[in-house]
Design a protein around this motif. Structure first.
Motif, PDB file in Angstrom:
ATOM      1  N   PRO A  78       7.084  -6.214  -2.338  1.00 41.34           N
ATOM      2  CA  PRO A  78       7.132  -4.877  -1.740  1.00 41.34           C
ATOM      3  C   PRO A  78       6.787  -3.794  -2.756  1.00 41.34           C
ATOM      4  O   PRO A  78       7.296  -3.782  -3.884  1.00 41.34           O
ATOM      5  CB  PRO A  78       8.596  -4.754  -1.282  1.00 41.34           C
ATOM      6  N   GLY A  79       5.879  -2.907  -2.345  1.00 39.29           N
ATOM      7  CA  GLY A  79       5.462  -1.813  -3.209  1.00 39.29           C
ATOM      8  C   GLY A  79       4.114  -1.989  -3.867  1.00 39.29           C
ATOM      9  O   GLY A  79       3.570  -1.021  -4.413  1.00 39.29           O
ATOM     10  N   LYS A 112      -6.236 -10.299   1.906  1.00 38.97           N
ATOM     11  CA  LYS A 112      -7.455 -10.601   1.157  1.00 38.97           C
ATOM     12  C   LYS A 112      -7.180 -10.713  -0.337  1.00 38.97           C
ATOM     13  O   LYS A 112      -7.630 -11.646  -0.986  1.00 38.97           O
ATOM     14  CB  LYS A 112      -8.513  -9.524   1.412  1.00 38.97           C
ATOM     15  N   ARG A 113      -6.445  -9.741  -0.872  1.00 37.45           N
ATOM     16  CA  ARG A 113      -6.135  -9.816  -2.309  1.00 37.45           C
ATOM     17  C   ARG A 113      -5.053  -8.795  -2.644  1.00 37.45           C
ATOM     18  O   ARG A 113      -4.844  -7.824  -1.922  1.00 37.45           O
ATOM     19  CB  ARG A 113      -7.371  -9.564  -3.164  1.00 37.45           C
ATOM     20  N   VAL A 114      -4.400  -9.060  -3.752  1.00 43.76           N
ATOM     21  CA  VAL A 114      -3.449  -8.110  -4.321  1.00 43.76           C
ATOM     22  C   VAL A 114      -4.193  -7.307  -5.385  1.00 43.76           C
ATOM     23  O   VAL A 114      -4.700  -7.863  -6.353  1.00 43.76           O
ATOM     24  CB  VAL A 114      -2.236  -8.829  -4.941  1.00 43.76           C
ATOM     25  N   VAL A 115      -4.288  -6.003  -5.180  1.00 48.18           N
ATOM     26  CA  VAL A 115      -5.029  -5.149  -6.110  1.00 48.18           C
ATOM     27  C   VAL A 115      -4.333  -5.098  -7.455  1.00 48.18           C
ATOM     28  O   VAL A 115      -4.969  -5.156  -8.507  1.00 48.18           O
ATOM     29  CB  VAL A 115      -5.187  -3.728  -5.523  1.00 48.18           C
ATOM     30  N   SER A 116      -3.027  -4.971  -7.434  1.00 52.07           N
ATOM     31  CA  SER A 116      -2.241  -4.899  -8.663  1.00 52.07           C
ATOM     32  C   SER A 116      -0.856  -5.424  -8.370  1.00 52.07           C
ATOM     33  O   SER A 116      -0.287  -5.165  -7.310  1.00 52.07           O
ATOM     34  CB  SER A 116      -2.154  -3.469  -9.185  1.00 52.07           C
ATOM     35  N   ALA A 117      -0.307  -6.168  -9.319  1.00 49.88           N
ATOM     36  CA  ALA A 117       1.028  -6.735  -9.138  1.00 49.88           C
ATOM     37  C   ALA A 117       2.119  -5.728  -9.448  1.00 49.88           C
ATOM     38  O   ALA A 117       3.302  -6.035  -9.289  1.00 49.88           O
ATOM     39  CB  ALA A 117       1.204  -7.964 -10.016  1.00 49.88           C
ATOM     40  N   ASP A 142      -1.103   9.517   5.638  1.00 47.69           N
ATOM     41  CA  ASP A 142      -1.407  10.825   5.066  1.00 47.69           C
ATOM     42  C   ASP A 142      -0.418  11.199   3.966  1.00 47.69           C
ATOM     43  O   ASP A 142      -0.799  11.749   2.932  1.00 47.69           O
ATOM     44  CB  ASP A 142      -1.390  11.894   6.161  1.00 47.69           C
ATOM     45  N   VAL A 143       0.856  10.925   4.190  1.00 53.73           N
ATOM     46  CA  VAL A 143       1.865  11.285   3.189  1.00 53.73           C
ATOM     47  C   VAL A 143       1.734  10.406   1.951  1.00 53.73           C
ATOM     48  O   VAL A 143       1.877  10.885   0.818  1.00 53.73           O
ATOM     49  CB  VAL A 143       3.274  11.173   3.800  1.00 53.73           C
ATOM     50  N   LEU A 144       1.445   9.124   2.136  1.00 55.96           N
ATOM     51  CA  LEU A 144       1.319   8.238   0.979  1.00 55.96           C
ATOM     52  C   LEU A 144       0.122   8.607   0.113  1.00 55.96           C
ATOM     53  O   LEU A 144       0.145   8.384  -1.100  1.00 55.96           O
ATOM     54  CB  LEU A 144       1.211   6.784   1.444  1.00 55.96           C
ATOM     55  N   ARG A 145      -0.913   9.187   0.717  1.00 58.60           N
ATOM     56  CA  ARG A 145      -2.034   9.662  -0.107  1.00 58.60           C
ATOM     57  C   ARG A 145      -1.582  10.774  -1.045  1.00 58.60           C
ATOM     58  O   ARG A 145      -2.130  10.929  -2.146  1.00 58.60           O
ATOM     59  CB  ARG A 145      -3.168  10.161   0.785  1.00 58.60           C
ATOM     60  N   LEU A 146      -0.620  11.574  -0.606  1.00 61.25           N
ATOM     61  CA  LEU A 146      -0.085  12.638  -1.447  1.00 61.25           C
ATOM     62  C   LEU A 146       0.909  12.102  -2.465  1.00 61.25           C
ATOM     63  O   LEU A 146       1.042  12.654  -3.559  1.00 61.25           O
ATOM     64  CB  LEU A 146       0.607  13.692  -0.580  1.00 61.25           C
ATOM     65  N   ALA A 147       1.613  11.027  -2.109  1.00 62.96           N
ATOM     66  CA  ALA A 147       2.722  10.552  -2.938  1.00 62.96           C
ATOM     67  C   ALA A 147       2.282   9.652  -4.076  1.00 62.96           C
ATOM     68  O   ALA A 147       2.875   9.695  -5.162  1.00 62.96           O
ATOM     69  CB  ALA A 147       3.738   9.816  -2.058  1.00 62.96           C
ATOM     70  N   VAL A 148       1.276   8.828  -3.849  1.00 67.80           N
ATOM     71  CA  VAL A 148       0.872   7.841  -4.857  1.00 67.80           C
ATOM     72  C   VAL A 148      -0.531   8.180  -5.343  1.00 67.80           C
ATOM     73  O   VAL A 148      -1.480   8.174  -4.556  1.00 67.80           O
ATOM     74  CB  VAL A 148       0.899   6.414  -4.279  1.00 67.80           C
ATOM     75  N   PRO A 149      -0.708   8.471  -6.632  1.00 64.33           N
ATOM     76  CA  PRO A 149      -2.041   8.820  -7.136  1.00 64.33           C
ATOM     77  C   PRO A 149      -2.953   7.605  -7.179  1.00 64.33           C
ATOM     78  O   PRO A 149      -2.483   6.459  -7.157  1.00 64.33           O
ATOM     79  CB  PRO A 149      -1.754   9.361  -8.543  1.00 64.33           C
ATOM     80  N   PRO A 150      -4.261   7.815  -7.234  1.00 59.58           N
ATOM     81  CA  PRO A 150      -5.194   6.690  -7.329  1.00 59.58           C
ATOM     82  C   PRO A 150      -4.934   5.838  -8.566  1.00 59.58           C
ATOM     83  O   PRO A 150      -4.512   6.343  -9.612  1.00 59.58           O
ATOM     84  CB  PRO A 150      -6.572   7.378  -7.401  1.00 59.58           C
ATOM     85  N   ARG A 151      -5.203   4.572  -8.429  1.00 55.74           N
ATOM     86  CA  ARG A 151      -4.940   3.632  -9.531  1.00 55.74           C
ATOM     87  C   ARG A 151      -5.944   3.837 -10.657  1.00 55.74           C
ATOM     88  O   ARG A 151      -7.125   4.061 -10.425  1.00 55.74           O
ATOM     89  CB  ARG A 151      -5.033   2.201  -9.016  1.00 55.74           C
ATOM     90  N   HIS A 152      -5.438   3.770 -11.879  1.00 55.76           N
ATOM     91  CA  HIS A 152      -6.277   3.803 -13.078  1.00 55.76           C
ATOM     92  C   HIS A 152      -6.000   2.494 -13.829  1.00 55.76           C
ATOM     93  O   HIS A 152      -4.966   2.347 -14.483  1.00 55.76           O
ATOM     94  CB  HIS A 152      -5.937   5.011 -13.941  1.00 55.76           C
ATOM     95  N   ALA A 153      -6.924   1.547 -13.707  1.00 54.89           N
ATOM     96  CA  ALA A 153      -6.673   0.176 -14.157  1.00 54.89           C
ATOM     97  C   ALA A 153      -6.353   0.107 -15.650  1.00 54.89           C
ATOM     98  O   ALA A 153      -5.443  -0.623 -16.067  1.00 54.89           O
ATOM     99  CB  ALA A 153      -7.867  -0.702 -13.818  1.00 54.89           C
TER     100      ALA A 153
END
Length: 735
Positions: A78-79, A112-117, A142-153
């Protein structure tokens, strides 16, 4: 209202199409694994993942079940971010739950895949996002787009490596070590009770020290606080440069950290964030992370991960930080809730004040709302009993506040013709005397040079011949220029009288600085504004200077200002908005808070015939009185926040369809539709004008109104109805 069609779980044909277990117990689990033989192996434990997908349509706002392939079983927690098939497309999402069974009656598709563990979406933030979506008639995506920033690998890899090393060594490690330089200071924090005098900034307030004691004891008090004006006492031999409010917030944060919990502070802009961080350092709280969108993707994501993994005791940031994943949250602080920057411009348009109030309830955290002024919404929190007031006694306020004078036309009548000047003689004398003691602050409502001009003969507003936009001037002798399309109007001629001369209607900060430079020859003039060559200034020295600033851009002067001139007061209160009076007082008090107290000769002069109510509140230094008066009037007129309001704006047919499905939309609750004026006449001439319908219901029905709006929008997206619609719950203005 028409029921929303239940979206079907997407299925794929082929080897990866595995039937969902439909029975409970061991038979169901075994059946799922047998069905996967020869295809994708399914996880032995908790084989079903419930996933929230990043889908735009409102009727798809729900979690979906997917099978967890065995190789992904350890990572699909989860998460975490995942990718999954939805119909013909592959979309992003978050795992929110692992389950043994699924309620879906069809066939489930594997992830399909886990982007990040790394589980970036915490359970408290997920609950908060769902609550915000429900309150504002929005979608969870819509709210989660505001809450979690884009991933920076790269940043994620660095932080996870440091976390792994710290876990191996069983000692705290700065996750920024070994990576690119960071402005975040990491230390060992402070887990000891505050020392004597550590909460001295709260000693002047009724209930202030008790609030800090509750924080230290791990309790969750809620308060609306009006800070005293002035700067905090200097640390060491340096000059005073930290506002009093920032020092008090830092002391409250230290008490919370000493009680074993963490703190989240949200401020309107980066300058207030820096002032808070400085005050925290001076209070001995070093384990602080700054969360600013303007820092760029990498620093922002690094700060986000540090907060998520509990590597900072205090998180300080701007609007987006209201969703920061802070574990063991003990205190949320919002500074300056009357600032426009704290209202999110993207759907579902939440305000930081309401989000942090929801968060305080959901996470049992203390709540502190602080501002130099007092919004009607903050006053409503006090009137409802949800929060308590923290304020200084009047005798303490008189000692700490500067002297305030309102130079209205009545006050200046004895000066003769000089009373009509933009800088009357009384203000000029005050500035001259103040310059002998230090810097003088001059606040003007607008930036630029001459943002608005008019015909010099008939006073008709000057308009662009191409787009009909307002004309302004960028410097003395320049040709008028359109503020919409940017075209020069060198051959402009008034359409009413034919005159070619123009006169100033509104004077900006640049022209004000030019005029003051002539009036005070030899005195340095500095401009702090978004359009100024040096931009917005953070600090100025104690030497004599004239500092011209727009509202919100006032720099802190070391030791404080000797005098503050608040020019063009009539302009500040000339609007028709509901919050015009309280916003004007907020801006004036924010400037007055940077001035010496009256006993040190500090004074504030309000120049112009502003509205009587905010003028009187400024002279009395009484933002609470003005907010309470406004709240009483709004109750009598059934205006927010005494009622819940939703605005539906868009094409007439689409607006009528959305509103028509609401059972709460009766004759007494619907205002409109009313055509909306378009800022660009060229658009208005080619497109059908948009309309706005306002729905107004009692506070007790606010949740039902938001739920019905969500349902109506879901029906609209499921039926693919045409036109455009925007729904905003609790808009700033009803017009």
């Amino acid at each position: 209202m028409t029921d929303t069609p239940e979206p079907e779980q997407p299925a794929l044909l082929g080897l990866d199409d595995v039937p969902a277990p439909r029975t409970s117990g061991a038979k169901r689990r075994n059946g799922g694994r047998k069905a996967a033989l020869g295809a994708t192996p399914v996880a032995d434990e908790l084989p079903v993942a419930r996933v929230v997908l990043d889908l735009q349509p409102a009727h798809l706002d729900r979690p979906y079940d997917y099978l967890v392939p065995a190789p992904m079983s350890d990572d699909a927690r989860p998460g975490v971010r995942v990718r999954a098939r939805f119909g013909p497309q592959e979309v992003s999402g978050y795992v929110v739950e692992r389950r043994e069974t699924s309620d879906h009656e069809g066939r489930l598709v594997p992830l399909k895949r886990v982007v990040s563990a790394d589980p970036v979406l915490s359970e408290p933030v997920l609950r908060l996002a769902r609550a915000v979506a429900d309150r504002y008639a929005g979608t969870l995506a819509d709210v989660l787009r505001l809450a979690v920033p884009p991933r920076h690998a790269r940043v994620e890899k660095e932080v996870l490596a440091v976390l792994a090393e710290a876990a191996a060594q069983e000692e705290p490690v700065d996750p920024a070590a070994g990576s690119e330089p960071s402005t975040d200071d990491a230390g060992d924090g402070s887990a000891t009770p505050p020392a004597d005098g550590a909460t001295s900034a709260w000693a002047s307030y009724l209930g202030g020290e008790a609030f800090c004691r509750h924080l230290l004891a791990g309790q969750a008090p809620r308060a609306v606080w009006t800070p005293l004006p002035g700067l905090a006492p200097p640390v060491g031999d340096g000059p005073a440069h930290v506002p009093h409010w920032a020092a008090a917030v830092a002391q409250a944060a230290r008490a919370t950290v000493a009680g074993g919990r963490r703190v989240l502070v949200v401020a309107p802009d980066a300058r207030d964030v820096e002032r808070t961080v400085t005050a925290l350092a001076e209070a001995g709280v070093d384990d602080v992370v700054r969360l600013l969108a303007d820092d760029g993707p990498a620093p922002r994501y690094r700060a986000f991960l540090r907060a998520r993994h509990g590597l900072a005791d205090v998180v300080v940031g701007t609007r987006a930080a209201m969703f920061a994943p802070v574990p063991d949250l003990g205190l949320v602080v919002l500074w300056g809730d009357g600032e426009d920057t704290l209202a999110e411009p993207h759907a579902p348009y939440p305000h930081a004040r309401d989000v942090l109030a929801l968060r305080s309830d959901l996470e049992d955290a203390a709540f502190l709302l602080a501002s130099p002024g007092r919004t009607v919404q903050a006053q409503a929190l006090l009137a409802s009993g949800w929060a308590r007031e923290i304020a200084a006694p009047r005798d303490v306020l008189r000692v700490r506040a500067p002297r305030v004078r309102a130079l209205t036309s009545v006050e200046l009548a004895a000066e003769g013709p000089g009373a009509a000047a933009r800088l009357p003689t009384a203000a000029w004398r005050a500035a001259r005397d103040g310059l002998a003691r230090g810097p003088v602050l001059v606040q003007v409502p607008r930036t630029g040079y001459l943002p608005v001009v008019a015909c010099a003969r008939c006073r008709t507003a000057a308009r662009c011949g191409a787009c009909h936009g307002p004309l302004g001037m960028t410097r003395t002798g320049s040709a008028p220029q359109c503020s919409w399309c940017g075209r020069l109007a060198g051959g402009w001629r008034c359409e009413e009288c034919g005159d070619t001369r123009v006169r100033a209607v509104r004077v900006g900060s640049d022209r004000t600085a030019e005029e003051l430079g002539r009036a005070f020859a030899g005195t340095p003039v500095r401009v702090s504004a978004s359009s100024a060559p040096g931009g917005v200034l953070d600090r100025v020295g104690p030497e004599p200077a004239l500092v011209v600033a727009t509202p919100g851009a006032e720099p802190v002067a070391d030791g404080g200002y000797a005098v503050a001139l608040l020019l063009d007061a009539a302009v500040a209160t000339a609007g028709t908005g509901l919050a015009t009076a309280t916003e004007a007082l907020h801006r004036w008090l924010a400037a007055a808070a940077l001035v010496h107290p009256a006993r040190a000769g500090g004074q504030v002069l309000l120049v112009g015939d502003a509205a009587p109510a905010p003028t009187g509140a400024l002279v009395r230094y009484d933002p609470a009185g003005l907010a309470d008066r406004e709240l009483v009037e709004r109750r009598e007129l059934a205006l927010p926040p005494a009622v819940r309001v939703a605005a539906v704006t868009g094409d007439r047919g689409a607006v009528d369809a959305v509103v028509g499905r609401l059972s709460l939309a009766g004759p007494d609750s619907v205002l409109g539709p009313v055509e909306q004026p378009d800022a660009d006449p060229r658009r208005a001439s080619t497109l059908e004008p948009q309309v706005r319908t306002v729905l107004r219901v009692p506070l007790a029905q606010g949740g039902e109104l938001a739920a019905q709006l969500r349902g109506s929008l879901a029906v609209r997206s499921a039926r693919r109805e045409g036109g455009s619609v925007r729904v905003q719950v609790d808009p700033k203005e009803m017009l």
